[in-house]
Design a protein around this motif. Structure first.
Motif, PDB file in Angstrom:
ATOM      1  N   ARG A 165      33.935  26.932  39.794  1.00  0.00           N
ATOM      2  CA  ARG A 165      33.617  27.789  40.891  1.00  0.00           C
ATOM      3  C   ARG A 165      35.021  28.568  41.396  1.00  0.00           C
ATOM      4  NH1 ARG A 165      32.127  24.037  44.075  1.00  0.00           N
ATOM      5  NH2 ARG A 165      34.066  24.101  45.466  1.00  0.00           N
ATOM      6  N   ARG A 166      36.105  27.957  41.516  1.00  0.00           N
ATOM      7  CA  ARG A 166      37.310  28.607  42.001  1.00  0.00           C
ATOM      8  C   ARG A 166      38.012  29.512  40.944  1.00  0.00           C
ATOM      9  NH1 ARG A 166      37.665  23.182  43.910  1.00  0.00           N
ATOM     10  NH2 ARG A 166      38.791  22.597  42.045  1.00  0.00           N
ATOM     11  N   SER A 167      37.505  29.163  39.751  1.00  0.00           N
ATOM     12  CA  SER A 167      37.989  30.101  38.329  1.00  0.00           C
ATOM     13  C   SER A 167      37.254  31.211  38.587  1.00  0.00           C
ATOM     14  CB  SER A 167      37.993  29.328  37.225  1.00  0.00           C
ATOM     15  OG  SER A 167      38.810  28.295  37.115  1.00  0.00           O
ATOM     16  N   ILE A 168      36.015  31.313  38.783  1.00  0.00           N
ATOM     17  CA  ILE A 168      35.016  32.549  38.914  1.00  0.00           C
ATOM     18  C   ILE A 168      35.741  33.228  40.238  1.00  0.00           C
ATOM     19  CG2 ILE A 168      32.902  33.364  39.196  1.00  0.00           C
ATOM     20  CD1 ILE A 168      31.870  31.059  37.376  1.00  0.00           C
ATOM     21  N   ALA A 169      35.954  32.725  41.272  1.00  0.00           N
ATOM     22  CA  ALA A 169      36.342  33.524  42.452  1.00  0.00           C
ATOM     23  C   ALA A 169      37.583  34.208  42.182  1.00  0.00           C
ATOM     24  CB  ALA A 169      36.502  32.452  43.802  1.00  0.00           C
ATOM     25  N   GLU A 170      38.526  33.712  41.621  1.00  0.00           N
ATOM     26  CA  GLU A 170      39.775  34.086  41.341  1.00  0.00           C
ATOM     27  C   GLU A 170      39.550  35.287  40.308  1.00  0.00           C
ATOM     28  OE1 GLU A 170      42.761  33.871  42.417  1.00  0.00           O
ATOM     29  OE2 GLU A 170      43.989  35.076  41.254  1.00  0.00           O
ATOM     30  N   LEU A 171      38.605  35.040  39.341  1.00  0.00           N
ATOM     31  CA  LEU A 171      38.503  36.179  38.335  1.00  0.00           C
ATOM     32  C   LEU A 171      37.686  37.261  39.036  1.00  0.00           C
ATOM     33  CD1 LEU A 171      37.398  34.097  35.104  1.00  0.00           C
ATOM     34  CD2 LEU A 171      39.585  35.401  35.700  1.00  0.00           C
ATOM     35  N   GLU A 172      36.848  37.063  39.985  1.00  0.00           N
ATOM     36  CA  GLU A 172      36.197  38.022  40.627  1.00  0.00           C
ATOM     37  C   GLU A 172      37.138  38.936  41.489  1.00  0.00           C
ATOM     38  OE1 GLU A 172      33.256  39.265  40.264  1.00  0.00           O
ATOM     39  OE2 GLU A 172      32.052  37.608  39.473  1.00  0.00           O
ATOM     40  N   TYR A 173      37.996  38.153  41.807  1.00  0.00           N
ATOM     41  CA  TYR A 173      38.922  38.983  43.064  1.00  0.00           C
ATOM     42  C   TYR A 173      39.698  39.791  41.842  1.00  0.00           C
ATOM     43  CZ  TYR A 173      44.133  38.829  43.845  1.00  0.00           C
ATOM     44  OH  TYR A 173      45.639  39.212  43.876  1.00  0.00           O
ATOM     45  N   GLN A 174      40.415  39.667  40.812  1.00  0.00           N
ATOM     46  CA  GLN A 174      41.305  40.259  39.860  1.00  0.00           C
ATOM     47  C   GLN A 174      40.343  41.489  39.523  1.00  0.00           C
ATOM     48  OE1 GLN A 174      43.883  38.263  37.326  1.00  0.00           O
ATOM     49  NE2 GLN A 174      44.382  36.661  38.930  1.00  0.00           N
ATOM     50  N   ALA A 175      39.134  41.143  38.973  1.00  0.00           N
ATOM     51  CA  ALA A 175      38.408  42.303  38.848  1.00  0.00           C
ATOM     52  C   ALA A 175      38.263  43.253  39.913  1.00  0.00           C
ATOM     53  CB  ALA A 175      37.059  41.940  38.122  1.00  0.00           C
ATOM     54  N   CYS A 176      38.031  42.968  41.072  1.00  0.00           N
ATOM     55  CA  CYS A 176      37.814  43.607  42.214  1.00  0.00           C
ATOM     56  C   CYS A 176      39.085  44.561  42.508  1.00  0.00           C
ATOM     57  CB  CYS A 176      37.561  42.755  43.554  1.00  0.00           C
ATOM     58  SG  CYS A 176      37.301  43.662  44.974  1.00  0.00           S
ATOM     59  N   VAL A 177      40.289  44.099  42.400  1.00  0.00           N
ATOM     60  CA  VAL A 177      41.286  44.815  42.517  1.00  0.00           C
ATOM     61  C   VAL A 177      41.311  45.963  41.501  1.00  0.00           C
ATOM     62  CG1 VAL A 177      43.795  44.805  41.819  1.00  0.00           C
ATOM     63  CG2 VAL A 177      42.913  43.095  43.025  1.00  0.00           C
ATOM     64  N   LEU A 178      40.905  45.816  40.222  1.00  0.00           N
ATOM     65  CA  LEU A 178      40.944  46.876  39.391  1.00  0.00           C
ATOM     66  C   LEU A 178      39.569  48.001  39.601  1.00  0.00           C
ATOM     67  CD1 LEU A 178      41.456  44.668  36.196  1.00  0.00           C
ATOM     68  CD2 LEU A 178      43.221  45.969  37.193  1.00  0.00           C
ATOM     69  N   ASP A 179      38.846  47.394  39.855  1.00  0.00           N
ATOM     70  CA  ASP A 179      37.484  48.312  40.522  1.00  0.00           C
ATOM     71  C   ASP A 179      37.961  49.226  41.507  1.00  0.00           C
ATOM     72  OD1 ASP A 179      35.810  47.204  38.609  1.00  0.00           O
ATOM     73  OD2 ASP A 179      34.871  45.576  39.903  1.00  0.00           O
ATOM     74  N   LEU A 180      38.553  48.397  42.614  1.00  0.00           N
ATOM     75  CA  LEU A 180      38.947  49.274  43.904  1.00  0.00           C
ATOM     76  C   LEU A 180      39.736  50.437  43.359  1.00  0.00           C
ATOM     77  CD1 LEU A 180      39.688  46.538  46.479  1.00  0.00           C
ATOM     78  CD2 LEU A 180      37.929  48.236  46.630  1.00  0.00           C
ATOM     79  N   MET A 181      40.589  50.129  42.424  1.00  0.00           N
ATOM     80  CA  MET A 181      41.497  51.341  41.790  1.00  0.00           C
ATOM     81  C   MET A 181      40.994  52.264  41.256  1.00  0.00           C
ATOM     82  SD  MET A 181      44.798  49.193  40.538  1.00  0.00           S
ATOM     83  CE  MET A 181      45.990  48.529  41.994  1.00  0.00           C
TER      84      MET A 181
END
Length: 301
Positions: A116-132
């Motif tokens: 669960r924590r791993s997916i949350a972290e991966l989602e955060y990193q993808a979110c950074v790239l998406d926001l860009m």
DNA sequence: TCTGGTCAAGGTGGT
DNA sequence: ACCACCTTGACCAGA
């Protein structure tokens, strides 16, 4: 071929991965840190653009505690415009971007909490790239994870977990070989089952005991990268002399680097230099490539 | 102002 | 069962 280095620039006087202890967490402090980190990132990207370094790995610490339960701040909303500006800068200059979560992110852990924590972290990193606003060529590189005394089972679990991930994550995740648990063949196997591209870490490959012809490995790797994924990404490092096997060199080993270029010569890819002095070695690498990789010229090794 | 112990998180391997 | 290691900079408490 674009050349890059990870996370930190030692020339630009600005620490772009400012974080703090969990104990001193506060909303105000977090917002200040994110603002600082984004400003620093822009300065580093501009340095890179000026110097022709067109590949860069963004630190996981860009937004401290982003995937931690303590973080209730809507940083996506607050910094939306800043992320978009950075993305525009990246796209305007054709920069390639990657991210690399650290050792705590384990997709194949039997522990549901870790997952669960791993997916949350991966989602955060993808979110950074998406926001860009970056396309599918901006990648998040991940190791397969633990073995748990049953490698086949652990690989099967990785594949199962991968299939359950969101689309926005699957378009960005790439699998990287590590130095002792999962080699290139294991990554290629998983790639066939998931469609995830394989990121070739040349240094890990050697530590794992890989002795094969690099051109053959590159040929296999290249096939895992589709049109939307962009050129293959490759991590390169060399051994620090006299240190534990696996220790990254302080600065680029020119001979070894040229040998690597020669061995992979027919292939085009973007190369991340995992070398301690960061942008200095990237600049040296650019010089060496310019001198040695011009079409029709023999390599000077 | 300086210094050094410590920091969210996991897994492996040695004892 | 427990601890060092991976790998690294920089935070921050205490001097």
């Amino acid at each position: 071929m674009k050349i890059g280095y990870p996370c930190i620039n030692r020339t630009v006087q600005c620490s772009g991965n400012k974080t703090f202890r969990l104990r001193s967490y506060s909303r105000e402090r977090l917002i200040r840190a994110i603002g600082n980190n984004l400003d620093c990132l822009e300065r580093v990207l501009r340095f890179n653009i000026e110097h022709g370094i067109l590949f860069f790995r963004i630190t996981s610490d860009l937004v401290p505690f982003a995937s931690h339960p303590v973080c209730k701040v809507n940083w996506q909303g607050i910094f939306k415009e800043r992320f978009r500006q950075l993305g525009d800068l990246i796209k305007a200059h054709g920069l390639r971007i990657s991210m690399h979560p650290d050792q705590f992110i384990v997709l194949n852990s039997p522990d549901e909490g870790v997952l669960r924590r791993s997916i949350a972290e991966l989602e955060y990193q993808a979110c950074v790239l998406d926001l860009m606003g970056l396309d599918g060529s901006a990648k998040i590189q991940l190791h397969v994870g633990g073995v748990y005394g049953d490698k086949a089972g652990a690989m099967a679990r990785f594949i199962r977990r991968w299939r359950g991930l969101s689309r926005s994550l699957r378009r960005r995740l790439v699998i990287e070989n590590d130095e002792k648990n999962y080699g290139i063949d294991d990554c290629l196997f998983i790639s066939r089952k998931t469609g995830a591209p394989v990121l070739f870490d040349a240094f890990h490959y050697r530590l794992y005991g890989g002795l094969g012809d690099l051109a053959l490995v590159m040929a296999d790797i290249q096939k895992t990268w589709g049109a939307k994924d962009g050129l293959p990404m490759v991590d390169y490092s060399s051994q620090k002399k006299g240190a534990r096997p696996g220790a990254h060199a302080q600065s680029i080993d020119r001979k070894d680097f040229l040998r690597f270029l020669e061995a992979t010569r027919p292939f085009d890819f973007d190369m991340m230099l995992e070398i301690k002095d960061k942008e200095r070695s990237a600049l040296m690498a650019l010089k060496l490539i310019h001198k040695n990789r011009c079409p029709g010229q023999p390599m000077q090794v």
